[in-house]
Write an enzyme that holds these catalytic residues in place. Structure first.
Site, PDB file in Angstrom:
ATOM      1  N   GLY A 188       0.829  -1.199   0.000  1.00 56.06           N
ATOM      2  CA  GLY A 188       0.000   0.000   0.000  1.00 56.06           C
ATOM      3  C   GLY A 188       0.861   1.245   0.000  1.00 56.06           C
ATOM      4  O   GLY A 188       2.087   1.177   0.171  1.00 56.06           O
ATOM      5  N   GLY A 215       2.426   5.389   4.564  1.00 55.36           N
ATOM      6  CA  GLY A 215       1.620   6.022   5.597  1.00 55.36           C
ATOM      7  C   GLY A 215       0.208   5.493   5.729  1.00 55.36           C
ATOM      8  O   GLY A 215      -0.568   6.001   6.535  1.00 55.36           O
ATOM      9  N   LYS A 219       0.551   0.081   7.088  1.00 58.52           N
ATOM     10  CA  LYS A 219       1.116  -1.274   6.956  1.00 58.52           C
ATOM     11  C   LYS A 219       1.880  -1.684   8.202  1.00 58.52           C
ATOM     12  O   LYS A 219       1.698  -2.785   8.731  1.00 58.52           O
ATOM     13  CB  LYS A 219       2.044  -1.327   5.728  1.00 58.52           C
ATOM     14  N   SER A 220       2.761  -0.802   8.682  1.00 57.35           N
ATOM     15  CA  SER A 220       3.587  -1.139   9.847  1.00 57.35           C
ATOM     16  C   SER A 220       2.744  -1.277  11.102  1.00 57.35           C
ATOM     17  O   SER A 220       3.002  -2.138  11.953  1.00 57.35           O
ATOM     18  CB  SER A 220       4.667  -0.070  10.044  1.00 57.35           C
ATOM     19  N   ARG A 229     -17.326  -8.687  -2.662  1.00 59.25           N
ATOM     20  CA  ARG A 229     -17.969  -9.035  -1.395  1.00 59.25           C
ATOM     21  C   ARG A 229     -18.189 -10.539  -1.242  1.00 59.25           C
ATOM     22  O   ARG A 229     -18.597 -10.994  -0.177  1.00 59.25           O
ATOM     23  CB  ARG A 229     -19.312  -8.303  -1.276  1.00 59.25           C
TER      24      ARG A 229
END
Length: 313
Positions: free
Chosen positions: A154, A157, A160-161, A244
């Site tokens: 992604g 910011g 992810k981390s 979905r």
């Protein structure tokens, strides 16, 4: 292909160096293939793959021992003078002083392993295939979730981390944060690892760098992991229609290998760690032959069929 350091191979495969006076700091192995010099010891050097690691097993060693001294020296000198990267003696065979002297003369490291030839060949081929596999570096986070390698990708910011940190607190293991090195070790397997510099570290905006291994213990980190699933985090877009049901798999490609990929929209209130865990378990279920979406579809079809029969009656 940049090659792998001979020094690293000696350390990783627990080899004993019989020629410590030879400088091995700049020597590298450039191919994962190996060679057992059978015909080469008899003097036939046509089509000799001299760039490969050379392995002398029990059969080759006893052949040399059965030669007269002058013939043995001539055969071994012809072999080591062919610009080979190194020679490894296996199955508890030990090169004599004359062999070592000839190897030193032609700057060929002589190594020894206690393993049997067949066992050692399998190990060194596997190790070299991993070390010399095609490699790329991508921006992302790789985590081992219930044994499944989940690559979280992604924009910078997006979280992810933070998702990886929550997964670590829930008992899963970090492989790499920020930069993931991906190696194609076979037509179906991709292996991810962290660069040596950033291994076991996570960057959290507003806090800085944290050492996962120190904070959460050695059970919270892992050096390498196969990549089984990719999760792409993206900002929620109300105008975009998201999957979905999951009836059909979507894929992304690295180094020619396809990996199952899910796109997850990010919005306040979504617990990313739980979603990643669920995605990993669901992916494992599919590999074991159970697909929840297909099961739901089957139930709906059976229910509709049952209602039609009731109406006909």
């Amino acid at each position: 292909m940049k090659g792998v350091e001979l020094k690293k191979m000696i350390q990783e495969l627990r080899l004993y160096n019989k020629t410590p006076d030879i400088d091995i700091s700049k020597k590298r192995i450039n191919t994962p293939d190996i060679n057992r010099p059978a015909l080469q010891l008899t003097g036939y050097l046509e089509h000799f793959e001299n760039e490969r690691v050379q392995i002398i097993g029990y059969v080759e060693f006893t052949y040399l021992l059965h030669l007269e001294r002058e013939e043995k020296i001539k055969a071994f000198e012809r072999f080591v003078s062919s610009k080979i990267p190194c020679v490894i003696f296996s199955t508890k065979t030990e090169p004599d002083e004359e062999m070592i002297a000839l190897a030193e003369k032609y700057d060929v490291p002589v190594l020894v392993t206690k393993q049997t030839t067949s066992t050692f060949m399998a190990e060194i081929i596997r190790w070299l295939n991993v070390q010399l596999a095609p490699c790329i570096s991508i921006h992302g986070v790789l985590v081992d979730v219930y044994g499944e390698g989940v690559l979280i990708m992604g924009e910078s910011g997006i979280g992810k981390s933070e998702a990886a940190l929550e997964l670590i607190k829930r008992g899963h293991r970090l492989v790499s944060d920020d930069v993931v090195e991906i190696r194609r070790v076979s037509d179906v397997t991709l292996v991810g690892s962290a660069p040596d510099i950033t291994r076991h570290f996570i960057e959290l905006r507003g806090i800085g760098i944290i050492d996962v291994k120190t904070l959460f213990g050695v059970e919270s980190v892992k050096d390498t992991q196969s990549i089984d699933l990719v999760i792409k985090l993206e900002e929620w877009n109300k105008d975009k229609e998201y999957d979905r049901l999951g009836m059909e798999e979507e894929y992304t490609e690295f180094l020619g290998n396809r990996v199952v990929c899910h796109s997850l929209p990010i919005r306040p209130g979504r617990n990313l760690a739980v979603i990643v865990e669920s995605a990993a378990v669901n992916h494992r279920q599919k590999k074991m032959g159970y697909n929840a979406a297909q099961e739901l579809y089957r139930r709906v079809q059976e229910n509709m069929s049952k209602k039609r029969k009731e109406e006909d009656e």
